[in-house]
Design a protein around this motif. Sequence first.
Motif, PDB file in Angstrom:
ATOM      1  N   TYR A 181       0.841  -1.116  -0.130  1.00  0.00           N
ATOM      2  CA  TYR A 181       0.019  -0.239   0.090  1.00  0.00           C
ATOM      3  C   TYR A 181       0.850   1.393  -0.006  1.00  0.00           C
ATOM      4  O   TYR A 181       1.755   1.399   0.559  1.00  0.00           O
ATOM      5  CB  TYR A 181      -0.904   0.217   1.259  1.00  0.00           C
ATOM      6  N   TYR A 227       0.510   5.636  -0.150  1.00  0.00           N
ATOM      7  CA  TYR A 227      -0.415   6.769   0.004  1.00  0.00           C
ATOM      8  C   TYR A 227      -0.045   8.289  -0.136  1.00  0.00           C
ATOM      9  O   TYR A 227       1.499   8.254  -0.180  1.00  0.00           O
ATOM     10  CB  TYR A 227      -0.858   7.085   1.335  1.00  0.00           C
ATOM     11  N   TYR A 258      -0.685  12.292   0.774  1.00  0.00           N
ATOM     12  CA  TYR A 258      -1.161  13.244   1.574  1.00  0.00           C
ATOM     13  C   TYR A 258      -0.976  14.667   1.417  1.00  0.00           C
ATOM     14  O   TYR A 258       0.306  14.697   0.829  1.00  0.00           O
ATOM     15  CB  TYR A 258      -1.146  12.849   3.133  1.00  0.00           C
ATOM     16  N   TYR A 297      -0.950  -2.113  11.170  1.00  0.00           N
ATOM     17  CA  TYR A 297      -1.661  -1.133   9.971  1.00  0.00           C
ATOM     18  C   TYR A 297      -0.714   0.148  10.069  1.00  0.00           C
ATOM     19  O   TYR A 297      -1.087   1.299   9.405  1.00  0.00           O
ATOM     20  CB  TYR A 297      -2.896  -0.584  10.390  1.00  0.00           C
ATOM     21  N   PHE A 324       6.201   7.173   6.765  1.00  0.00           N
ATOM     22  CA  PHE A 324       6.152   8.553   6.190  1.00  0.00           C
ATOM     23  C   PHE A 324       7.481   9.009   5.529  1.00  0.00           C
ATOM     24  O   PHE A 324       8.447   8.782   6.198  1.00  0.00           O
ATOM     25  CB  PHE A 324       5.726   9.684   6.742  1.00  0.00           C
ATOM     26  N   TYR A 359      -8.425   1.044  14.680  1.00  0.00           N
ATOM     27  CA  TYR A 359      -7.200   1.120  14.991  1.00  0.00           C
ATOM     28  C   TYR A 359      -6.580   2.447  15.138  1.00  0.00           C
ATOM     29  O   TYR A 359      -7.074   3.431  14.594  1.00  0.00           O
ATOM     30  CB  TYR A 359      -6.277   0.554  13.762  1.00  0.00           C
ATOM     31  N   PHE A 408      -3.549   5.589  16.422  1.00  0.00           N
ATOM     32  CA  PHE A 408      -2.326   5.986  16.336  1.00  0.00           C
ATOM     33  C   PHE A 408      -1.795   7.392  16.758  1.00  0.00           C
ATOM     34  O   PHE A 408      -2.939   8.271  16.641  1.00  0.00           O
ATOM     35  CB  PHE A 408      -1.873   5.951  14.846  1.00  0.00           C
ATOM     36  N   TYR A 423       0.918  10.054  16.033  1.00  0.00           N
ATOM     37  CA  TYR A 423       2.577  10.428  15.097  1.00  0.00           C
ATOM     38  C   TYR A 423       2.863  11.692  15.659  1.00  0.00           C
ATOM     39  O   TYR A 423       2.299  12.681  16.337  1.00  0.00           O
ATOM     40  CB  TYR A 423       2.100  10.576  13.734  1.00  0.00           C
ATOM     41  N   LEU A 471       6.355  12.368   9.507  1.00  0.00           N
ATOM     42  CA  LEU A 471       5.591  11.914  10.593  1.00  0.00           C
ATOM     43  C   LEU A 471       6.186  10.659  11.209  1.00  0.00           C
ATOM     44  O   LEU A 471       6.797   9.714  10.370  1.00  0.00           O
ATOM     45  CB  LEU A 471       4.261  11.489  10.427  1.00  0.00           C
ATOM     46  N   LEU A 516       5.883   7.598  14.007  1.00  0.00           N
ATOM     47  CA  LEU A 516       5.033   6.689  14.772  1.00  0.00           C
ATOM     48  C   LEU A 516       5.415   6.902  16.545  1.00  0.00           C
ATOM     49  O   LEU A 516       6.686   6.601  16.765  1.00  0.00           O
ATOM     50  CB  LEU A 516       4.791   5.426  14.466  1.00  0.00           C
ATOM     51  N   LYS A 545       0.802   2.788  18.864  1.00  0.00           N
ATOM     52  CA  LYS A 545      -0.473   2.388  18.274  1.00  0.00           C
ATOM     53  C   LYS A 545      -1.246   1.453  19.233  1.00  0.00           C
ATOM     54  O   LYS A 545      -0.843   1.156  20.028  1.00  0.00           O
ATOM     55  CB  LYS A 545      -0.044   1.765  16.845  1.00  0.00           C
ATOM     56  N   ALA A 598     -10.165   0.727   8.754  1.00  0.00           N
ATOM     57  CA  ALA A 598      -9.726  -0.318   8.215  1.00  0.00           C
ATOM     58  C   ALA A 598     -10.075  -0.384   6.554  1.00  0.00           C
ATOM     59  O   ALA A 598     -10.256  -1.641   6.093  1.00  0.00           O
ATOM     60  CB  ALA A 598      -9.937  -1.735   8.945  1.00  0.00           C
ATOM     61  N   GLY A 618      -9.271  -0.141   3.393  1.00  0.00           N
ATOM     62  CA  GLY A 618      -8.278   0.259   2.592  1.00  0.00           C
ATOM     63  C   GLY A 618      -6.969   0.775   3.331  1.00  0.00           C
ATOM     64  O   GLY A 618      -6.107   1.293   3.080  1.00  0.00           O
ATOM     65  N   ASN A 619      -6.842   0.566   4.769  1.00  0.00           N
ATOM     66  CA  ASN A 619      -6.105   1.123   5.737  1.00  0.00           C
ATOM     67  C   ASN A 619      -5.837   2.279   5.680  1.00  0.00           C
ATOM     68  O   ASN A 619      -4.833   2.820   6.016  1.00  0.00           O
ATOM     69  CB  ASN A 619      -4.586   0.314   5.355  1.00  0.00           C
ATOM     70  N   LYS A 620      -6.859   2.974   5.420  1.00  0.00           N
ATOM     71  CA  LYS A 620      -6.692   4.432   5.070  1.00  0.00           C
ATOM     72  C   LYS A 620      -6.759   5.232   6.760  1.00  0.00           C
ATOM     73  O   LYS A 620      -7.649   4.849   7.509  1.00  0.00           O
ATOM     74  CB  LYS A 620      -7.998   5.101   4.415  1.00  0.00           C
ATOM     75  N   LEU A 621      -5.840   6.188   6.850  1.00  0.00           N
ATOM     76  CA  LEU A 621      -5.847   6.943   8.143  1.00  0.00           C
ATOM     77  C   LEU A 621      -6.851   8.237   7.888  1.00  0.00           C
ATOM     78  O   LEU A 621      -6.724   8.837   6.758  1.00  0.00           O
ATOM     79  CB  LEU A 621      -4.523   7.377   8.385  1.00  0.00           C
ATOM     80  N   PHE A 644      -6.904  11.777   9.896  1.00  0.00           N
ATOM     81  CA  PHE A 644      -6.123  12.492  11.003  1.00  0.00           C
ATOM     82  C   PHE A 644      -6.704  13.710  11.689  1.00  0.00           C
ATOM     83  O   PHE A 644      -7.572  14.177  11.068  1.00  0.00           O
ATOM     84  CB  PHE A 644      -4.721  13.226  10.134  1.00  0.00           C
ATOM     85  N   GLY A 645      -6.496  13.846  12.889  1.00  0.00           N
ATOM     86  CA  GLY A 645      -6.900  15.217  13.568  1.00  0.00           C
ATOM     87  C   GLY A 645      -6.118  16.251  13.020  1.00  0.00           C
ATOM     88  O   GLY A 645      -5.228  16.248  12.378  1.00  0.00           O
TER      89      GLY A 645
END
Lengths: 116, 113
Positions: free
Chosen positions: A31, A33, A35, A103, A107, B32, B34, B36, B44, B46, B49, B96, B98-101, B103-104
């Motif tokens: 995967y 991405y 952003y 997951y 970055f 899920y 996290f 960062y 970013l 981690l 988590k 979950a 597409g495992n997309k996050l 963010f705040g």
Amino acid sequence: NAGVTQTPKFRVLKTGQSMTLLCAQDMNHEYMYWYRQDPGMGLRLIHYSVGEGTTAKGEVPDGYNVSRLKKQNFLLGLESAAPSQTSVYFCASSRSPRTGINYEQYFGPGTRLTVT
Amino acid sequence: AQSVTQLGSHVSVSEGALVLLRCNYSSSVPPYLFWYVQYPNQGLQLLLKYTTGATLVKGINGFEAEFKKSETSFHLTKPSAHMSDAAEYFCAVCWAAGNKLTFGGGTRVLVKP
């Protein structure tokens, strides 16, 4: 391992110009991405890819295109840049949730783009 | 649409004081979670988590966070702030697909000597 790398680090474009941002990862992640980061808005997903040859739209895809011709590379294109696309762009990669329980996304260092 | 809210875009703490950064998310679907950290002009990294199991999660640099399902929260704490903790912190949630996050908006931490 270099992890996730991005080129270029900085770029200034005039309105209407085009450019391509390159992201490369050496972790064999499925995967990837793209952003954009804007003040007070966190990171917003532009496009993502779940594997070589496949891409999908994220939250803010308008004005951008992507390609994933090789597993390790994910390109972000701006066909006709606009001042609203001034931002910091981050690429990330992760293992596939089908094959791992992790997951976490990794970055790159970011590309600062200014459109005048 | 699902959302992530970080209370406070800027937080100022004294060196040695408690760091508390708040994160709430909108959906009751188990996510899920996290945290960062972003140091100036960097990507970013981690911090920690939560996926499954123990709801109190320990991360790097002395940070920890607690998942509270009933409150849909995942607040980040560190008992004693250090000057090197000055950075921007992002809470992110994956539902979950597409495992997309998601963010705040981020919280920038300033540490005063």
